[in-house]
Design a protein around this motif. Structure first.
Motif, mmCIF file in Angstrom:
data_model
loop_
_atom_site.group_PDB
_atom_site.id
_atom_site.type_symbol
_atom_site.label_atom_id
_atom_site.label_comp_id
_atom_site.label_asym_id
_atom_site.label_seq_id
_atom_site.Cartn_x
_atom_site.Cartn_y
_atom_site.Cartn_z
ATOM 1 N N ALA A 1 0.845 -1.197 0.000
ATOM 2 C CA ALA A 1 0.000 0.000 0.000
ATOM 3 C C ALA A 1 0.877 1.242 0.000
ATOM 4 C CB ALA A 1 -0.907 0.011 1.222
ATOM 5 N N VAL A 2 0.365 2.281 -0.626
ATOM 6 C CA VAL A 2 0.976 3.614 -0.587
ATOM 7 C C VAL A 2 -0.118 4.558 -0.126
ATOM 8 C CG1 VAL A 2 2.053 5.462 -1.922
ATOM 9 C CG2 VAL A 2 2.588 3.088 -2.452
ATOM 10 N N ARG A 3 0.124 5.263 0.981
ATOM 11 C CA ARG A 3 -0.926 6.128 1.511
ATOM 12 C C ARG A 3 -0.323 7.344 2.207
ATOM 13 N NH1 ARG A 3 -1.484 1.248 4.510
ATOM 14 N NH2 ARG A 3 -0.386 1.394 6.479
ATOM 15 N N THR A 4 -1.144 8.373 2.325
ATOM 16 C CA THR A 4 -0.765 9.589 3.022
ATOM 17 C C THR A 4 -1.312 9.522 4.439
ATOM 18 O OG1 THR A 4 -0.888 10.786 0.938
ATOM 19 C CG2 THR A 4 -0.844 12.103 2.933
ATOM 20 N N ALA A 5 -0.483 9.859 5.422
ATOM 21 C CA ALA A 5 -0.903 9.769 6.813
ATOM 22 C C ALA A 5 -0.421 10.992 7.587
ATOM 23 C CB ALA A 5 -0.336 8.512 7.455
ATOM 24 N N GLN A 6 -1.224 11.415 8.555
ATOM 25 C CA GLN A 6 -0.816 12.455 9.499
ATOM 26 C C GLN A 6 0.059 11.793 10.552
ATOM 27 O OE1 GLN A 6 -1.438 15.770 9.905
ATOM 28 N NE2 GLN A 6 -2.609 15.973 8.023
ATOM 29 N N GLN A 7 1.264 12.303 10.729
ATOM 30 C CA GLN A 7 2.172 11.732 11.706
ATOM 31 C C GLN A 7 3.288 12.726 11.993
ATOM 32 O OE1 GLN A 7 3.373 8.266 9.451
ATOM 33 N NE2 GLN A 7 5.370 9.161 9.040
ATOM 34 N N PRO A 8 4.037 12.504 13.060
ATOM 35 C CA PRO A 8 5.211 13.354 13.282
ATOM 36 C C PRO A 8 6.252 13.096 12.194
ATOM 37 C CG PRO A 8 4.602 12.195 15.289
ATOM 38 C CD PRO A 8 3.777 11.614 14.189
ATOM 39 N N ALA B 1 2.153 13.256 -4.028
ATOM 40 C CA ALA B 1 1.572 12.086 -3.372
ATOM 41 C C ALA B 1 0.549 11.420 -4.280
ATOM 42 C CB ALA B 1 0.932 12.495 -2.046
ATOM 43 N N ASP B 2 -0.276 12.213 -4.946
ATOM 44 C CA ASP B 2 -1.261 11.650 -5.867
ATOM 45 C C ASP B 2 -0.578 10.924 -7.025
ATOM 46 O OD1 ASP B 2 -3.292 12.626 -4.300
ATOM 47 O OD2 ASP B 2 -3.692 14.375 -5.582
ATOM 48 N N THR B 3 0.516 11.470 -7.514
ATOM 49 C CA THR B 3 1.228 10.841 -8.625
ATOM 50 C C THR B 3 1.839 9.509 -8.206
ATOM 51 O OG1 THR B 3 1.716 13.022 -9.533
ATOM 52 C CG2 THR B 3 3.021 11.195 -10.353
ATOM 53 N N VAL B 4 2.472 9.478 -7.038
ATOM 54 C CA VAL B 4 3.064 8.218 -6.575
ATOM 55 C C VAL B 4 1.969 7.193 -6.304
ATOM 56 C CG1 VAL B 4 4.407 7.134 -4.744
ATOM 57 C CG2 VAL B 4 5.123 9.326 -5.667
ATOM 58 N N GLU B 5 0.854 7.622 -5.737
ATOM 59 C CA GLU B 5 -0.259 6.701 -5.501
ATOM 60 C C GLU B 5 -0.829 6.182 -6.821
ATOM 61 O OE1 GLU B 5 -2.894 8.950 -3.026
ATOM 62 O OE2 GLU B 5 -1.720 8.545 -1.220
ATOM 63 N N ALA B 6 -0.835 7.020 -7.860
ATOM 64 C CA ALA B 6 -1.305 6.565 -9.171
ATOM 65 C C ALA B 6 -0.354 5.519 -9.757
ATOM 66 C CB ALA B 6 -1.441 7.748 -10.118
ATOM 67 N N TRP B 7 0.950 5.727 -9.610
ATOM 68 C CA TRP B 7 1.905 4.729 -10.063
ATOM 69 C C TRP B 7 1.699 3.423 -9.300
ATOM 70 C CZ3 TRP B 7 5.769 4.521 -13.771
ATOM 71 C CH2 TRP B 7 5.995 5.689 -14.494
ATOM 72 N N ALA B 8 1.474 3.513 -8.007
ATOM 73 C CA ALA B 8 1.268 2.300 -7.202
ATOM 74 C C ALA B 8 -0.016 1.588 -7.621
ATOM 75 C CB ALA B 8 1.219 2.654 -5.722
ATOM 76 N N ALA B 9 -1.059 2.347 -7.907
ATOM 77 C CA ALA B 9 -2.309 1.727 -8.343
ATOM 78 C C ALA B 9 -2.148 1.073 -9.715
ATOM 79 C CB ALA B 9 -3.429 2.763 -8.397
ATOM 80 N N GLU B 10 -1.350 1.677 -10.576
ATOM 81 C CA GLU B 10 -1.145 1.144 -11.921
ATOM 82 C C GLU B 10 -0.296 -0.126 -11.916
ATOM 83 O OE1 GLU B 10 -1.418 1.168 -16.123
ATOM 84 O OE2 GLU B 10 -2.407 2.518 -14.711
ATOM 85 N N TYR B 11 0.784 -0.113 -11.163
ATOM 86 C CA TYR B 11 1.738 -1.218 -11.234
ATOM 87 C C TYR B 11 1.726 -2.132 -10.014
ATOM 88 C CZ TYR B 11 3.657 1.056 -15.281
ATOM 89 O OH TYR B 11 3.800 1.618 -16.504
ATOM 90 N N GLY B 12 1.046 -1.753 -8.964
ATOM 91 C CA GLY B 12 1.075 -2.539 -7.738
ATOM 92 C C GLY B 12 0.130 -3.729 -7.727
ATOM 93 N N GLY C 1 2.921 16.664 10.714
ATOM 94 C CA GLY C 1 2.757 16.913 9.287
ATOM 95 C C GLY C 1 2.205 15.687 8.594
ATOM 96 N N GLN C 2 2.258 15.717 7.286
ATOM 97 C CA GLN C 2 1.806 14.590 6.486
ATOM 98 C C GLN C 2 3.008 13.885 5.890
ATOM 99 O OE1 GLN C 2 -0.805 16.202 3.521
ATOM 100 N NE2 GLN C 2 -2.602 15.580 4.675
ATOM 101 N N ALA C 3 2.870 12.590 5.728
ATOM 102 C CA ALA C 3 3.921 11.795 5.101
ATOM 103 C C ALA C 3 3.287 10.813 4.135
ATOM 104 C CB ALA C 3 4.728 11.056 6.155
ATOM 105 N N LEU C 4 3.899 10.657 2.997
ATOM 106 C CA LEU C 4 3.513 9.614 2.056
ATOM 107 C C LEU C 4 4.334 8.390 2.423
ATOM 108 C CD1 LEU C 4 1.882 8.895 -0.520
ATOM 109 C CD2 LEU C 4 3.990 9.354 -1.768
ATOM 110 N N THR C 5 3.665 7.332 2.840
ATOM 111 C CA THR C 5 4.349 6.124 3.296
ATOM 112 C C THR C 5 3.974 4.950 2.413
ATOM 113 O OG1 THR C 5 2.581 5.581 4.839
ATOM 114 C CG2 THR C 5 4.400 6.910 5.684
ATOM 115 N N TYR C 6 4.823 3.944 2.427
ATOM 116 C CA TYR C 6 4.489 2.702 1.750
ATOM 117 C C TYR C 6 4.718 1.547 2.710
ATOM 118 C CZ TYR C 6 9.437 1.655 0.875
ATOM 119 O OH TYR C 6 10.773 1.384 1.009
ATOM 120 N N VAL C 7 3.923 0.509 2.531
ATOM 121 C CA VAL C 7 4.021 -0.702 3.339
ATOM 122 C C VAL C 7 4.449 -1.823 2.410
ATOM 123 C CG1 VAL C 7 2.774 -2.307 4.825
ATOM 124 C CG2 VAL C 7 2.185 0.114 4.842
ATOM 125 N N ARG C 8 5.465 -2.565 2.823
ATOM 126 C CA ARG C 8 5.931 -3.703 2.029
ATOM 127 C C ARG C 8 5.142 -4.953 2.391
ATOM 128 N NH1 ARG C 8 12.344 -3.696 1.535
ATOM 129 N NH2 ARG C 8 11.782 -5.799 0.908
#
Length: 184
Positions: A115-122, A171-182, A134-141
């Motif tokens: 998953a690739v998602r945006t989350a509120q975190q330190p 963030a939207d662009t990276v999430e789109a790449w993840a949705a396309e190829y993930g 702040g916000q961070a774009l994170t990925y889970v393996r």
């Protein structure tokens, strides 16, 4: 004689409706522009390297060749550091997701990204030890636990400090790449 590259009168080709408008998807691309903090810091480091290069030339003209070689080697190391600082960030391609830091580059194939998602975190402020909310774009393996997330981009990093719209687009662009190829 009209100059179409200087006017808005030329016709524009309609962009593809795909969220991934790149021609060559096998090539590694940064889905955002480097931020002003990153470019400004690299410019200052390049300025420092020019002074050290000048000192190396002066040392070569007035001193020994060995000391000039040491100073020139130091200047080249500073130059390489500035260029590496400009390459830092998140990169995407059809092969996977790449996170380039100053010393280490990590590449994760899309099949391993759960998953690739945006989350509120330190998040770290400008990469320093100080954290702010702040916000961070994170990925889970897929091969790690869901609690083990890796931040790719943050709103308080060198690229997106005081640029929330740019962070959202990236963030939207990276999430789109993840949705396309993930789907893998």
């Amino acid at each position: 004689m009209p100059l179409p590259f200087l006017t808005a009168d030329r016709t524009f080709e309609v962009a593809a409706e795909s969220s991934l408008p790149y021609d060559d998807r096998d090539r590694w691309r940064r889905p955002y522009r480097p931020g002003p903090w990153r470019v400004g810091g690299a410019a200052l480091v390049l300025l420092l390297s020019s002074f050290v290069l000048f000192a190396g030339v002066l040392r070569a003209l007035t001193g020994s060749a060995a000391s000039a070689g040491v100073v020139l080697g130091f200047a080249l190391a500073i130059l390489a550091g500035a260029l590496r600082m400009l390459r830092m960030g998140a990169w995407v391609s059809a092969h996977g997701l790449r996170q380039v830091s100053f010393l280490v580059t990590r590449t994760v194939p899309w099949q391993r990204v759960a998953a690739v998602r945006t989350a509120q975190q330190p998040v770290r402020w400008l990469g320093l030890p100080r954290t702010v909310q702040g916000q961070a774009l994170t990925y889970v393996r897929r091969d790690r636990s869901s609690q083990d997330t890796t931040p790719l981009l943050t709103t308080h990093g060198l690229d997106f400090l005081n640029r929330p719209a740019a962070f959202d687009r990236a963030a939207d662009t990276v999430e789109a790449w993840a949705a396309e190829y993930g789907r893998g």
